[in-house]
Each structure stands twice: as structure tokens, then as C-alpha cells.
Design a protein around this motif. Structure first.
Motif, PDB file in Angstrom:
ATOM      1  N   SER A 111      48.238  43.881  35.964  1.00  0.00           N
ATOM      2  CA  SER A 111      47.315  43.030  36.594  1.00  0.00           C
ATOM      3  C   SER A 111      45.695  43.375  36.961  1.00  0.00           C
ATOM      4  N   ASN A 112      45.445  43.946  36.365  1.00  0.00           N
ATOM      5  CA  ASN A 112      44.226  44.418  36.486  1.00  0.00           C
ATOM      6  C   ASN A 112      43.224  44.375  34.695  1.00  0.00           C
ATOM      7  N   LEU A 113      43.724  43.395  34.407  1.00  0.00           N
ATOM      8  CA  LEU A 113      43.053  43.248  32.952  1.00  0.00           C
ATOM      9  C   LEU A 113      41.890  42.584  32.934  1.00  0.00           C
ATOM     10  N   ASN A 114      40.756  42.798  32.765  1.00  0.00           N
ATOM     11  CA  ASN A 114      39.450  42.712  32.631  1.00  0.00           C
ATOM     12  C   ASN A 114      39.001  42.397  30.724  1.00  0.00           C
ATOM     13  N   PHE A 115      38.613  41.367  30.267  1.00  0.00           N
ATOM     14  CA  PHE A 115      38.511  41.017  29.372  1.00  0.00           C
ATOM     15  C   PHE A 115      36.935  40.601  29.253  1.00  0.00           C
ATOM     16  N   ILE A 116      35.837  40.272  30.228  1.00  0.00           N
ATOM     17  CA  ILE A 116      34.895  39.951  30.197  1.00  0.00           C
ATOM     18  C   ILE A 116      34.674  40.503  31.340  1.00  0.00           C
ATOM     19  N   ARG A 117      33.913  41.104  31.300  1.00  0.00           N
ATOM     20  CA  ARG A 117      32.635  41.735  32.881  1.00  0.00           C
ATOM     21  C   ARG A 117      31.668  41.379  32.817  1.00  0.00           C
ATOM     22  N   SER A 118      31.441  40.941  32.168  1.00  0.00           N
ATOM     23  CA  SER A 118      29.648  40.983  32.106  1.00  0.00           C
ATOM     24  C   SER A 118      29.656  39.011  32.899  1.00  0.00           C
ATOM     25  N   GLN A 119      29.072  38.851  33.489  1.00  0.00           N
ATOM     26  CA  GLN A 119      29.399  37.519  34.330  1.00  0.00           C
ATOM     27  C   GLN A 119      27.653  37.024  33.227  1.00  0.00           C
ATOM     28  N   LEU A 148      43.684  36.952  51.281  1.00  0.00           N
ATOM     29  CA  LEU A 148      42.999  36.698  49.813  1.00  0.00           C
ATOM     30  C   LEU A 148      43.885  37.279  49.026  1.00  0.00           C
ATOM     31  N   ASN A 149      44.497  38.476  49.346  1.00  0.00           N
ATOM     32  CA  ASN A 149      45.505  39.137  48.786  1.00  0.00           C
ATOM     33  C   ASN A 149      46.371  38.437  47.786  1.00  0.00           C
ATOM     34  N   GLU A 150      46.896  37.591  48.384  1.00  0.00           N
ATOM     35  CA  GLU A 150      48.122  36.473  48.515  1.00  0.00           C
ATOM     36  C   GLU A 150      47.980  35.864  47.506  1.00  0.00           C
ATOM     37  N   ARG A 158      45.343  36.649  45.783  1.00  0.00           N
ATOM     38  CA  ARG A 158      44.758  37.244  44.232  1.00  0.00           C
ATOM     39  C   ARG A 158      46.090  37.407  43.585  1.00  0.00           C
ATOM     40  N   LYS A 159      47.716  37.208  44.193  1.00  0.00           N
ATOM     41  CA  LYS A 159      48.354  37.986  43.316  1.00  0.00           C
ATOM     42  C   LYS A 159      49.134  36.597  42.505  1.00  0.00           C
ATOM     43  N   GLU A 160      49.192  35.614  42.873  1.00  0.00           N
ATOM     44  CA  GLU A 160      48.940  33.557  42.600  1.00  0.00           C
ATOM     45  C   GLU A 160      48.221  34.029  41.038  1.00  0.00           C
ATOM     46  N   MET A 161      46.765  34.143  41.562  1.00  0.00           N
ATOM     47  CA  MET A 161      46.048  34.396  40.669  1.00  0.00           C
ATOM     48  C   MET A 161      46.910  34.941  39.148  1.00  0.00           C
ATOM     49  N   THR A 162      47.133  36.709  39.715  1.00  0.00           N
ATOM     50  CA  THR A 162      47.805  37.051  38.502  1.00  0.00           C
ATOM     51  C   THR A 162      48.738  37.255  37.476  1.00  0.00           C
ATOM     52  N   LEU A 163      49.405  36.151  38.114  1.00  0.00           N
ATOM     53  CA  LEU A 163      50.721  35.485  38.216  1.00  0.00           C
ATOM     54  C   LEU A 163      50.143  34.189  36.977  1.00  0.00           C
ATOM     55  N   SER A 164      49.053  33.440  37.102  1.00  0.00           N
ATOM     56  CA  SER A 164      48.847  32.433  36.555  1.00  0.00           C
ATOM     57  C   SER A 164      47.590  33.663  34.778  1.00  0.00           C
ATOM     58  N   GLU A 165      47.012  34.011  35.351  1.00  0.00           N
ATOM     59  CA  GLU A 165      46.341  34.469  34.292  1.00  0.00           C
ATOM     60  C   GLU A 165      47.426  35.134  33.317  1.00  0.00           C
ATOM     61  N   ARG A 201      36.088  38.056  42.712  1.00  0.00           N
ATOM     62  CA  ARG A 201      34.838  38.030  43.059  1.00  0.00           C
ATOM     63  C   ARG A 201      36.242  38.112  44.011  1.00  0.00           C
ATOM     64  N   ILE A 202      37.102  38.086  44.307  1.00  0.00           N
ATOM     65  CA  ILE A 202      38.103  38.605  45.152  1.00  0.00           C
ATOM     66  C   ILE A 202      38.233  39.546  45.281  1.00  0.00           C
ATOM     67  N   ASP A 203      38.290  39.985  44.530  1.00  0.00           N
ATOM     68  CA  ASP A 203      37.809  41.789  45.013  1.00  0.00           C
ATOM     69  C   ASP A 203      36.632  42.432  45.699  1.00  0.00           C
ATOM     70  N   SER A 204      35.687  41.587  45.249  1.00  0.00           N
ATOM     71  CA  SER A 204      34.653  41.820  46.032  1.00  0.00           C
ATOM     72  C   SER A 204      34.328  41.869  47.577  1.00  0.00           C
ATOM     73  N   VAL A 205      35.092  40.392  47.737  1.00  0.00           N
ATOM     74  CA  VAL A 205      35.048  40.184  49.030  1.00  0.00           C
ATOM     75  C   VAL A 205      36.178  40.975  50.138  1.00  0.00           C
ATOM     76  N   LEU A 206      37.159  41.863  49.423  1.00  0.00           N
ATOM     77  CA  LEU A 206      37.884  42.720  49.738  1.00  0.00           C
ATOM     78  C   LEU A 206      38.044  43.604  49.985  1.00  0.00           C
ATOM     79  N   ASN A 207      36.826  44.376  48.467  1.00  0.00           N
ATOM     80  CA  ASN A 207      36.060  45.379  48.933  1.00  0.00           C
ATOM     81  C   ASN A 207      35.304  45.232  50.486  1.00  0.00           C
TER      82      ASN A 207
END
Length: 159
Positions: free
Chosen positions: A41-49, A85-87, A89-96, A146-152
Motif C-alpha cells: 500500500s506504500n509503493l512509490n515507483f516514481i517519486r519525482s514530480q 481522506l483516509n478512506e 486513500r484506501k480506495e486509491m490503494t485498492l485501485s492502484e 498529495r493526500i499524504d501531504s494534506v494528512l501530514n
């Protein structure tokens, strides 16, 4: 013969990509029950914007927002400022993860077809696979960042 293989491979790739969405959802439902899902659920292939921009994620985002694709996963919409936003994010993880499973599924079929039918057929299969499975996964990763940034920021404000 070359054009025929390209067209047939591309068409088969589109069909397989749509089928792979169902395969991805089914395997993701099973995978969710394992201890490895948290890591996935925390994969990040491309970190660079900047790299995301270079490969055209913003164009892909525009296509998803402004075409029939916007109707596919209604759970990924922000309806108002009070949306959890947590919900989302969870749905985005499922989709991803479903798209990544789908991408892998089609890639395996493409390898098989590359051996049995021809490399050009397999290459043509991978074009819609990248567009219909890999790019959506990259888009979900960008949106999750982006969601993680807002949540942080929210958690920093309440602390």
C-alpha cells in the motif's frame, strides 16, 4: 504482415487490459488478507514530480477527469471538504494494486504471446496495457502522495 500483427496485438491488448481489471480486483481481494498488503500500500515507483510530468501523467489525469473514464471508480471522488481522506486513500490503494496486478497479468500473457505469436504482437499488446493499467497505477501513487501531504499537514496542525 507487420501491420496485421500490430493491429491484432493492439486490439488483443485492449481486450486483455479490460479483462485484467477483473483479474486484478479478484486477486487484490485475496491479497488484502495477507500480511504483505501493508507493504504494497506504500509503493512509490516514481517519486519525482518532474519525471511524472515528463512521462505525461498530467495529460493522463486530464483524460481520466474529462472522458468516460471518470465514471469508472466513483469512490475516488472528493465530494466536499469533509470527505474522509483516509478512506479515499484506501480506495486509491485498492485501485492502484488492482491495476498493478492487471499490468502483471497482461505482461505475462504478452510474454507468452511473444514466444508463440511474435515479439511485435507482444509489443503491441503492451501499449494498451501501459495506458490502461500502469499509468492509472502511477496516477494513484501521485494522488496518494498529495493526500499524504494534506494528512501530514492536518496532523501537524492538531498536534
Amino acid at each position: 504482415m507487420i501491420l496485421k500483427n500490430l493491429v491484432l496485438g493492439f486490439t488483443f491488448g485492449i481486450s486483455m487490459s479490460f479483462i485484467s481489471w477483473i483479474v486484478g480486483m479478484a486477486l487484490n481481494a485475496i491479497l488484502m488478507k495477507t500480511k504483505y498488503y501493508k507493504k504494497l500500500s506504500n509503493l512509490n515507483f516514481i517519486r519525482s514530480q518532474k519525471l511524472n510530468r515528463k512521462i505525461g501523467i498530467q495529460y493522463f489525469k486530464w483524460i481520466v477527469k474529462n472522458t468516460f473514464f471518470r465514471f469508472f471508480n466513483q469512490k475516488l471522488k472528493l465530494h466536499n471538504r469533509n470527505t474522509d481522506l483516509n478512506e479515499i486513500r484506501k480506495e486509491m490503494t485498492l485501485s492502484e494494486i488492482s491495476h498493478l496486478i492487471g499490468f502483471t497479468f497482461v505482461a505475462l500473457v504478452a510474454i507468452y504471446k511473444g514466444v508463440t505469436t511474435g515479439i511485435l504482437f507482444a509489443f503491441a499488446m503492451m501499449i494498451p496495457n501501459v495506458l490502461l493499467n500502469f499509468y492509472p497505477s502511477l496516477l494513484q501513487q501521485e494522488n496518494k502522495r498529495r493526500i499524504d501531504s494534506v494528512l501530514n499537514k492536518k496532523s501537524a496542525m492538531t498536534s
